[in-house]
Design an enzyme around this catalytic site. Structure first.
Site, PDB file in Angstrom:
ATOM      1  N   HIS A 130     -13.825 -11.423   7.467  1.00 24.18           N
ATOM      2  CA  HIS A 130     -12.392 -11.172   7.247  1.00 24.18           C
ATOM      3  C   HIS A 130     -11.758 -11.130   8.628  1.00 24.18           C
ATOM      4  CE1 HIS A 130     -13.217  -8.887   3.285  1.00 24.18           C
ATOM      5  NE2 HIS A 130     -14.412  -9.061   3.819  1.00 24.18           N
ATOM      6  N   ARG A 154       0.859  -1.185   0.000  1.00 19.19           N
ATOM      7  CA  ARG A 154       0.000   0.000   0.000  1.00 19.19           C
ATOM      8  C   ARG A 154       0.890   1.227   0.000  1.00 19.19           C
ATOM      9  NH1 ARG A 154      -4.413  -2.036   4.535  1.00 19.19           N
ATOM     10  NH2 ARG A 154      -4.948  -3.944   3.428  1.00 19.19           N
ATOM     11  N   ASP A 214      -3.908 -13.150   7.171  1.00 16.50           N
ATOM     12  CA  ASP A 214      -5.273 -12.956   6.689  1.00 16.50           C
ATOM     13  C   ASP A 214      -6.031 -14.273   6.581  1.00 16.50           C
ATOM     14  OD1 ASP A 214      -7.259 -11.318   5.860  1.00 16.50           O
ATOM     15  OD2 ASP A 214      -6.330 -10.722   3.969  1.00 16.50           O
ATOM     16  N   LYS A 231     -16.407  -3.469  11.757  1.00 21.59           N
ATOM     17  CA  LYS A 231     -15.326  -4.340  12.213  1.00 21.59           C
ATOM     18  C   LYS A 231     -15.044  -4.198  13.697  1.00 21.59           C
ATOM     19  CE  LYS A 231     -11.875  -0.994  10.718  1.00 21.59           C
ATOM     20  NZ  LYS A 231     -10.468  -0.884  10.410  1.00 21.59           N
TER      21      LYS A 231
END
Length: 649
Positions: free
Chosen positions: A524, A373, A393, A478
RNA sequence: GCCGAUGUAGCUCAGUGGUAGAGCAGCUGUUUCGUAAACAGCAGGUCACCGGUUCGAAUCCGGUCAUCGGCUCCA
């Protein structure tokens, strides 16, 4: 005082019995987020507002008054300066001011000097409540220092932001000099403050920073001056000393000293190079988590580092994060590829590659996926904020009926991780949608369902959390784990997200018992968050002295003389055969021609948990001299006893 | 990206216009040593980079890059 309402019970846990210290982070957190105006979100528990606890402390008032004192000094020294807001924060205060010419750090000394003088003048600090019209008149009154149309811009905006019906108050710093002349310094403020400037004695101006008016990038950037203030000289001294000490546990310094990782300008900003010891640390952490994941029914997957941009257009990432992606690549057929910034679309493709039955679910795909990123240059901070990093992940594809249990299972793995890593100073944040923003995708009912799934699971687990509107991902709410670094800065670590939106965008399906296609829900999750950030944090938490299971080198074998080198290597081989915490014991041998004292010193500075010394006496008696990082010399003991001690931690 | 600060040997740092320094680390030699630094010698720098001012620049000025403290941001 002005309050923003949040649902009763929305904030809990860390605020138990909170007064002062534990509340301060919240004040700091909230201030500047919603405002412009000096505003703090109330801390609500069981229907009672507790936000005023810190405000009611003397230290809070002292720091607030220190900010005013600084403003007074600044208006004297820089007549054209426009004041805006100057609140107390954790450890001190700041004031955001627009200067006509840029302020440099060396200018702080003269401001501080003037503050000291003004403090000694024993100005009384008085509150006056006025009507809105009178307030405006005061702000525009050129005869009052710091006031007048030329410098009123921000104060007028602040005045406008005060809701009808609420008290409008000024704080006045007054004195009369020897000639009988009255002096004053007036500032629009809701207070409270200390009684006289004389009380503000132990402070120091720390730094200059740019800060956008009302926290909005589109607004003008003001000059923020940070200061620290305390009730006693000892506390000020202790605070400054603490900062010095904190620097020593900075992961960037320890990372170099302990040879964990490095950066090179030849490689690029924010792109860490992992050295053998740091890479070992990573391996240990990865092994640990993989083992936990196998126990919990996760399946490994591996995906590439680049992908066609269309994949990320479909997921919605390109729209939201185009400017945070590394420059695009184009192939001969004019297809555009990007360095992957997220793993989820890959896992989604794997899910979508076959027909799925409800019998297959839940499916849990896990990958240590390295993502890139392009973080703003000012954001990069060692391995706590890198441009290339590896997420632990995983994506779970579940039916609505499975959502609750799977979410609970994910939170359970996070707890296991926290416990294993020895992290106990953290907070949990439920990031929800900010209703006023349009960056979020998906239907409101899905958002509601997802948010409810998170809070229900947390409640069920008795987890303490706070709700933070605006901290959701663009595709779903989240649950984040937040931990502080050595300097007290907070970082988002592990995260769990409930997502109805990506399955919809990619039209994911499974065939349910009714023989019809249904849409799965995705979870996730990344318990570490990023390996880089977690290792950076752990380095600071442990000041480099990692627990035994994590230490890159667990035992340093130190032969005393050349003739002991061979037996030392033999001992090292023997120790390496041992299994500790699922991995072979990590042993180094220091067979250089150096004195024992030096070898010990270096092993100690490298924070090696155990040193094993081998000399003539040991070879005769079948013993080793054992020294621990924490307790020093443990004396000679049979090798077997050392092994026993080691294996029991 | 924006505001402010800092860049001298691998590391920590001296050096304010006149021939680049120290300690540690490194290398060589001597020392073979029992719980936090043996001794001696040698080597090591395009003073971040580019440009300017000057007879002369690590030092003064401008630009760039990197790092640090903030702001904003973090899928």
């Amino acid at each position: 005082m002005q309050l923003i309402s949040v649902p009763v019970g929305a904030r809990r846990g860390p605020l138990e019995g909170a007064v002062g210290r534990s509340i301060m982070p919240y004040c700091r957190l909230i201030e500047g987020r919603y405002n412009g105006v000096l505003q703090f979100i109330p801390i609500v528990r069981e229907g009672k507002t507790m936000a005023t606890a810190y405000e009611q402390t003397y230290l809070y008032r002292l720091r607030h008054s220190a900010a005013h004192l600084m403003a007074q000094a600044v208006t004297e020294l820089y007549p054209g300066a426009k004041l805006s807001i100057g609140p107390p924060v954790e450890n001190g205060f700041y004031y955001d001011i627009e200067f006509e010419t840029p302020l440099r750090e060396e200018d702080l000394a003269s401001i501080e000097k003037r503050m000291k003088e003004l403090s000694k003048l024993d100005q009384r600090i008085e509150r006056t409540e006025v009507s809105r019209d009178d307030a405006k008149a005061l702000i525009l009154d050129e005869s009052i220092p710091g006031m007048g149309p030329a410098v009123a811009e921000y104060k007028l905006q602040l005045l406008d932001a005060i809701p009808e019906g609420e008290a409008i108050s000024f704080y006045d710093q007054k004195r009369t000099d020897r000639e009988g002349v009255h002096h004053r310094f007036l500032d629009l403020c809701r207070g409270p403050h200390v009684d006289t400037t004389k009380e503000i004695k132990h402070f120091k101006l720390m730094s200059i920073a740019g800060a956008y008016w009302r926290g909005n990038v589109k607004n003008k950037q003001l000059t923020r001056i940070y200061g620290t203030a305390w009730e006693s000289a000892e506390e000020l001294e202790a605070y400054l000393h603490m900062l010095e000490e904190a620097k020593k546990r900075d992961h960037r310094i320890l990372g170099r000293e302990l040879q964990l990782f490095m950066f090179s300008s030849k490689v690029g900003t924010g792109l860490p190079l992992w050295l053998p010891k740091g890479a070992t640390l990573r391996d240990v952490m990865v092994d640990f988590l993989k083992k936990e994941q196998v126990k919990r029914g996760y399946d490994p997957v591996v995906t590439p580092n680049i992908a066609n941009i269309k994949l990320y257009e479909k997921s919605g990432h390109v729209v939201n994060y185009r400017d945070k992606m590394f420059p695009f690549m184009q192939d001969d057929e004019d297809e555009i590829y990007i360095l992957k910034p997220m793993n989820c679309p890959f896992h989604i493709e794997i899910y979508a590659s076959q027909m799925r039955s409800y019998r297959d679910l839940p499916i849990r795909y896990a990958e240590f996926g390295t993502v890139y990123r392009y973080e703003q240059s000012g954001e990069v901070a060692g391995i706590l904020r890198a441009r290339g990093f590896t997420q632990d992940d995983a994506h779970l594809f579940v039916t609505p009926e499975q959502l609750q249990d799977e979410f609970v299972g994910v939170v359970d793995i996070m707890r296991t991780v926290l416990q294993k890593l020895g992290l106990n100073d953290f907070r949990m944040r439920v990031g929800t949608k900010d209703p006023s923003s349009d960056k979020y995708v998906g239907h409101d009912d899905n958002w509601e369902a997802a948010t409810k799934a998170i809070t229900d699971a947390c409640d069920k687990l008795g987890l303490d959390y706070e709700v933070s509107p605006g901290d959701a991902a663009f595709y779903g709410p989240k649950l984040d784990l937040i931990i502080k670094d050595a300097l007290g800065r907070e970082w988002q670590m592990g995260t769990v997200q409930v997502d109805y939106n990506l399955p919809e965008r990619f039209e994911l399906e499974y065939i349910a018992e009714d023989g019809k296609p249904h849409r799965p829900i995705m979870i996730h999750r990344a318990p570490f968050g990023s390996l880089e950030r977690m290792i950076g944090l752990l380095t600071e938490q442990y000041a480099g002295a990692f627990p035994l299971w994590l230490s890159p080198v667990q035992v340093a074998v130190l032969p005393i003389a050349d003739r002991h080198a061979e037996p030392a290597h033999e001992l090292a081989h023997k120790l390496r055969e041992l299994i500790f915490d699922t991995r072979n014991v990590r042993v180094s041998v220091d067979d250089r021609r150096e004195t024992l004292g030096k070898k010990i010193r270096e092993a100690q500075l490298q924070k090696v948990p155990f040193m094993v010394i081998l000399g003539d006496k040991d070879l005769e008696n079948g013993t080793v001299g054992v020294r621990s990082r924490e307790d020093g010399d443990l004396g000679a003991m049979p090798v077997e006893e050392f092994i026993r001690r080691f294996l029991t931690g």
